[in-house]
Design a protein around this motif. Structure first.
Motif, PDB file in Angstrom:
ATOM      1  N   VAL A 119       0.864  -1.181   0.000  1.00 13.72           N
ATOM      2  CA  VAL A 119       0.000   0.000   0.000  1.00 13.72           C
ATOM      3  C   VAL A 119       0.900   1.230   0.000  1.00 13.72           C
ATOM      4  CG1 VAL A 119      -1.762   1.276   1.275  1.00 13.72           C
ATOM      5  CG2 VAL A 119      -1.814  -1.236   1.245  1.00 13.72           C
ATOM      6  N   VAL A 120       0.609   2.169  -0.907  1.00  6.42           N
ATOM      7  CA  VAL A 120       1.427   3.380  -1.020  1.00  6.42           C
ATOM      8  C   VAL A 120       0.510   4.592  -0.981  1.00  6.42           C
ATOM      9  CG1 VAL A 120       3.100   4.659  -2.404  1.00  6.42           C
ATOM     10  CG2 VAL A 120       3.158   2.148  -2.378  1.00  6.42           C
ATOM     11  N   ALA A 121       0.865   5.562  -0.153  1.00  5.85           N
ATOM     12  CA  ALA A 121       0.078   6.789  -0.031  1.00  5.85           C
ATOM     13  C   ALA A 121       0.953   7.999  -0.339  1.00  5.85           C
ATOM     14  CB  ALA A 121      -0.505   6.915   1.380  1.00  5.85           C
ATOM     15  N   SER A 122       0.338   9.037  -0.900  1.00  8.06           N
ATOM     16  CA  SER A 122       1.040  10.305  -1.098  1.00  8.06           C
ATOM     17  C   SER A 122       1.054  11.045   0.230  1.00  8.06           C
ATOM     18  CB  SER A 122       0.360  11.138  -2.187  1.00  8.06           C
ATOM     19  OG  SER A 122      -1.014  11.333  -1.902  1.00  8.06           O
ATOM     20  N   ASP A 123       2.247  11.338   0.718  1.00  7.08           N
ATOM     21  CA  ASP A 123       2.444  11.892   2.056  1.00  7.08           C
ATOM     22  C   ASP A 123       2.793  13.371   1.938  1.00  7.08           C
ATOM     23  OD1 ASP A 123       3.958  12.737   4.442  1.00  7.08           O
ATOM     24  OD2 ASP A 123       3.793  10.649   5.067  1.00  7.08           O
ATOM     25  N   ARG A 124       1.919  14.231   2.485  1.00  2.70           N
ATOM     26  CA  ARG A 124       2.176  15.665   2.440  1.00  2.70           C
ATOM     27  C   ARG A 124       2.255  16.261   3.840  1.00  2.70           C
ATOM     28  NH1 ARG A 124      -3.276  18.470  -0.111  1.00  2.70           N
ATOM     29  NH2 ARG A 124      -4.819  17.546   1.270  1.00  2.70           N
ATOM     30  N   ASN A 125       2.817  15.484   4.758  1.00  2.00           N
ATOM     31  CA  ASN A 125       3.072  16.031   6.086  1.00  2.00           C
ATOM     32  C   ASN A 125       4.038  17.210   6.018  1.00  2.00           C
ATOM     33  OD1 ASN A 125       1.620  14.333   8.189  1.00  2.00           O
ATOM     34  ND2 ASN A 125       2.558  12.741   6.944  1.00  2.00           N
ATOM     35  N   ASP A 126       4.938  17.180   5.028  1.00  5.34           N
ATOM     36  CA  ASP A 126       5.819  18.309   4.732  1.00  5.34           C
ATOM     37  C   ASP A 126       5.424  18.815   3.356  1.00  5.34           C
ATOM     38  OD1 ASP A 126       7.824  20.071   4.048  1.00  5.34           O
ATOM     39  OD2 ASP A 126       9.477  18.720   4.527  1.00  5.34           O
ATOM     40  N   VAL A 127       4.713  19.949   3.284  1.00  2.53           N
ATOM     41  CA  VAL A 127       4.164  20.404   2.010  1.00  2.53           C
ATOM     42  C   VAL A 127       5.247  20.830   1.023  1.00  2.53           C
ATOM     43  CG1 VAL A 127       1.950  21.083   2.999  1.00  2.53           C
ATOM     44  CG2 VAL A 127       3.815  22.750   2.900  1.00  2.53           C
ATOM     45  N   ALA A 128       6.457  21.067   1.505  1.00  2.00           N
ATOM     46  CA  ALA A 128       7.537  21.477   0.609  1.00  2.00           C
ATOM     47  C   ALA A 128       8.318  20.297   0.052  1.00  2.00           C
ATOM     48  CB  ALA A 128       8.494  22.426   1.338  1.00  2.00           C
ATOM     49  N   ASN A 129       8.164  19.134   0.678  1.00  2.00           N
ATOM     50  CA  ASN A 129       8.930  17.957   0.270  1.00  2.00           C
ATOM     51  C   ASN A 129       8.007  16.743   0.248  1.00  2.00           C
ATOM     52  OD1 ASN A 129      11.899  18.977   0.315  1.00  2.00           O
ATOM     53  ND2 ASN A 129      11.037  19.698   2.265  1.00  2.00           N
ATOM     54  N   ALA A 130       7.598  16.358  -0.955  1.00  2.00           N
ATOM     55  CA  ALA A 130       6.674  15.243  -1.112  1.00  2.00           C
ATOM     56  C   ALA A 130       7.346  13.927  -0.740  1.00  2.00           C
ATOM     57  CB  ALA A 130       6.171  15.186  -2.550  1.00  2.00           C
ATOM     58  N   LYS A 131       6.551  13.032  -0.183  1.00  2.00           N
ATOM     59  CA  LYS A 131       7.028  11.688   0.151  1.00  2.00           C
ATOM     60  C   LYS A 131       6.018  10.653  -0.327  1.00  2.00           C
ATOM     61  CE  LYS A 131      10.654  12.999   2.621  1.00  2.00           C
ATOM     62  NZ  LYS A 131      12.042  12.707   2.188  1.00  2.00           N
ATOM     63  N   LEU A 132       6.514   9.451  -0.529  1.00  2.00           N
ATOM     64  CA  LEU A 132       5.674   8.274  -0.719  1.00  2.00           C
ATOM     65  C   LEU A 132       5.768   7.449   0.555  1.00  2.00           C
ATOM     66  CD1 LEU A 132       6.803   7.398  -4.331  1.00  2.00           C
ATOM     67  CD2 LEU A 132       4.454   8.000  -3.704  1.00  2.00           C
ATOM     68  N   ALA A 133       4.654   7.248   1.225  1.00  2.00           N
ATOM     69  CA  ALA A 133       4.627   6.437   2.438  1.00  2.00           C
ATOM     70  C   ALA A 133       4.208   5.019   2.076  1.00  2.00           C
ATOM     71  CB  ALA A 133       3.663   7.037   3.451  1.00  2.00           C
ATOM     72  N   LEU A 134       5.041   4.042   2.433  1.00  2.00           N
ATOM     73  CA  LEU A 134       4.801   2.647   2.076  1.00  2.00           C
ATOM     74  C   LEU A 134       4.335   1.852   3.289  1.00  2.00           C
ATOM     75  CD1 LEU A 134       6.623   3.733  -0.259  1.00  2.00           C
ATOM     76  CD2 LEU A 134       7.551   1.425  -0.443  1.00  2.00           C
ATOM     77  N   PHE A 135       3.393   0.933   3.049  1.00  2.00           N
ATOM     78  CA  PHE A 135       2.829   0.094   4.097  1.00  2.00           C
ATOM     79  C   PHE A 135       2.601  -1.304   3.541  1.00  2.00           C
ATOM     80  CE2 PHE A 135       1.291   4.424   4.310  1.00  2.00           C
ATOM     81  CZ  PHE A 135       1.539   4.807   5.617  1.00  2.00           C
ATOM     82  N   SER A 136       2.541  -2.270   4.433  1.00  2.00           N
ATOM     83  CA  SER A 136       2.069  -3.599   4.057  1.00  2.00           C
ATOM     84  C   SER A 136       0.720  -3.815   4.730  1.00  2.00           C
ATOM     85  CB  SER A 136       3.060  -4.683   4.491  1.00  2.00           C
ATOM     86  OG  SER A 136       3.304  -4.632   5.888  1.00  2.00           O
ATOM     87  N   LEU A 137      -0.180  -4.512   4.031  1.00  2.00           N
ATOM     88  CA  LEU A 137      -1.519  -4.802   4.545  1.00  2.00           C
ATOM     89  C   LEU A 137      -1.626  -6.286   4.847  1.00  2.00           C
ATOM     90  CD1 LEU A 137      -4.515  -4.112   5.095  1.00  2.00           C
ATOM     91  CD2 LEU A 137      -4.922  -4.421   2.631  1.00  2.00           C
ATOM     92  N   ASP A 138      -1.949  -6.607   6.086  1.00  2.00           N
ATOM     93  CA  ASP A 138      -2.165  -7.992   6.501  1.00  2.00           C
ATOM     94  C   ASP A 138      -3.629  -8.336   6.258  1.00  2.00           C
ATOM     95  OD1 ASP A 138      -2.664 -10.387   7.828  1.00  2.00           O
ATOM     96  OD2 ASP A 138      -1.310  -9.931   9.486  1.00  2.00           O
ATOM     97  N   PRO A 139      -3.934  -9.226   5.309  1.00  2.00           N
ATOM     98  CA  PRO A 139      -5.338  -9.500   4.998  1.00  2.00           C
ATOM     99  C   PRO A 139      -6.077 -10.222   6.121  1.00  2.00           C
ATOM    100  CG  PRO A 139      -3.907 -11.010   3.812  1.00  2.00           C
ATOM    101  CD  PRO A 139      -3.014  -9.997   4.464  1.00  2.00           C
ATOM    102  N   ALA A 140      -5.344 -10.916   6.975  1.00  2.00           N
ATOM    103  CA  ALA A 140      -5.992 -11.648   8.071  1.00  2.00           C
ATOM    104  C   ALA A 140      -6.465 -10.711   9.172  1.00  2.00           C
ATOM    105  CB  ALA A 140      -5.034 -12.690   8.637  1.00  2.00           C
ATOM    106  N   THR A 141      -5.652  -9.708   9.495  1.00  2.00           N
ATOM    107  CA  THR A 141      -6.000  -8.787  10.574  1.00  2.00           C
ATOM    108  C   THR A 141      -6.520  -7.447  10.068  1.00  2.00           C
ATOM    109  OG1 THR A 141      -3.758  -7.852  10.675  1.00  2.00           O
ATOM    110  CG2 THR A 141      -4.204  -9.822  12.008  1.00  2.00           C
ATOM    111  N   ALA A 142      -6.375  -7.206   8.759  1.00  2.00           N
ATOM    112  CA  ALA A 142      -6.757  -5.929   8.137  1.00  2.00           C
ATOM    113  C   ALA A 142      -5.972  -4.757   8.713  1.00  2.00           C
ATOM    114  CB  ALA A 142      -8.257  -5.674   8.268  1.00  2.00           C
TER     115      ALA A 142
END
Length: 356
Positions: A119-142
């Protein structure tokens, strides 16, 4: 981007007052737009936690092939983090990830040495420096687990979509000014890494995007201009090709979320949220031809208005969604906080008379 809707003044008076500097009221926008068929939602998610704000934004669908009714939806609260919902709409988990705007996912990606759901989200916690925040999703626990962040370029992160190519998994991060960076991702190790392989550019604010993995084509919505396509291949052309204009007819400004319905080897549809008149425009993938428009209206479940993000996946999702599921952010969820509406693809296909 959420628009303020005005609908209390008489139509003719508002039409006379509308100018190039003032957005036309919803009644005028609908009257000038192409006809749209109506569908109703079969489900909805619980509202996001941020109340009294434009907060819910973008969904991504994961299909459980072994038990389709147990599939999951990841949705952003762009003020707070990421929700995971079941198809019953109930919240399965929440991860405080801060200001994450758009989200996408791919299954079968190597994460920490074994296949998983990236799972990848566009991260704008710092509006001057864009980030891609990466996650793994566990289908068993959601539940989502953070896998690190990678650089997305200078500027405010806005849209994101993933592309699984033969050589890598890529993220396209769309910055608010219309810059699009293609980033090769590697989540196989303990810490995720990314490398920008090329950059594309649209002239003004853009956000929604989706990639057809079969054909290697990227679709991007430039909000006040229209829908574009690019070659998604890392060595492909960076020149955009315009599919449709946001001219107040089929797409009424803003052009927002983008989703793809693949059919067969190359055919199918691309859908774009016509936020300006609470509709969704559909185009055929093979020749960019206009197919039709639909709206999600009030039924047993409320309709959807001012939609930002959308996602769509065909296939069996259980008894309620046997042919596929369309998920749309609802920017005006009555008195509650914003949420996501769930519509059966079969209902959309029937309403638009889609034969394939």
């Amino acid at each position: 981007m959420k628009k303020t809707i005005l609908s209390t003044l008489p139509l003719l008076a508002l039409a006379a007052c509308a100018s190039a500097e003032t957005e036309a009221p919803i009644a005028v926008r609908i009257a000038n737009a192409s006809p749209a068929v109506s569908v109703t939602a079969r489900g909805e998610t619980t509202p996001v936690g941020t109340a009294n704000a434009d907060a819910a934004d973008d969904p991504a669908i994961w299909r459980n092939a072994a038990n389709p009714a147990q599939s999951l939806i990841v949705g952003t609260d762009k003020k707070a983090g990421l929700y995971v919902y079941g198809l019953d709409g109930k919240t399965r988990s929440f991860l405080d990830a801060g200001r994450v705007n758009n989200v996408d996912l791919r299954d079968g990606v190597t994460i920490g040495g074994k296949p998983g759901i990236l799972v990848v989200a566009s991260d704008r916690n710092d509006v001057a420096n864009a980030k891609l925040a990466l996650f793994s999703l566990d289908p068993a626990t959601a539940k989502l687990t953070a896998r690190g962040k990678v650089d997305g370029g200078k500027g405010e992160a806005y849209g994101v979509c993933l592309y699984r190519a033969s050589d890598a998994v890529y993220a396209f991060i769309v910055l608010k000014d219309g810059t699009i960076h293609q980033v090769a991702l590697d989540a196989s190790g303990a810490t995720a890494t990314g490398r920008t392989v090329r950059t594309m550019k649209l002239g003004t604010q853009a956000e929604g995007c989706a990639v057809d993995d079969r054909t290697g084509i990227l679709y991007v919505a430039e909000e006040d201009v229209g829908l574009w396509r690019f070659d998604a291949r890392a060595n492909g052309s960076t020149a955009p090709v315009k599919i449709a204009a946001a001219d107040g007819k089929n797409i009424v400004m803003d052009a927002e979320g983008v989703a793809i319905a693949p059919v067969g080897d190359r055919d199918g549809y691309v859908i774009v949220s016509s936020q300006g008149d609470n509709a969704y425009a559909v185009y055929r993938l093979t020749d960019d031809s206009y197919v039709g428009r639909f709206r999600i209206i009030d039924g047993a479940i409320g309709g959807a208005e001012e939609t930002d993000g959308i996602d769509l996946m065909l296939g069996d999702f259980g008894p309620a969604y046997p042919g596929g599921i369309f998920v749309a952010q609802d920017g005006h969820n009555a008195a509650a906080a914003q949420n996501f509406k769930l519509v059966a693809w079969d209902d959309i296909a029937k309403a638009l008379n889609l034969t394939r």
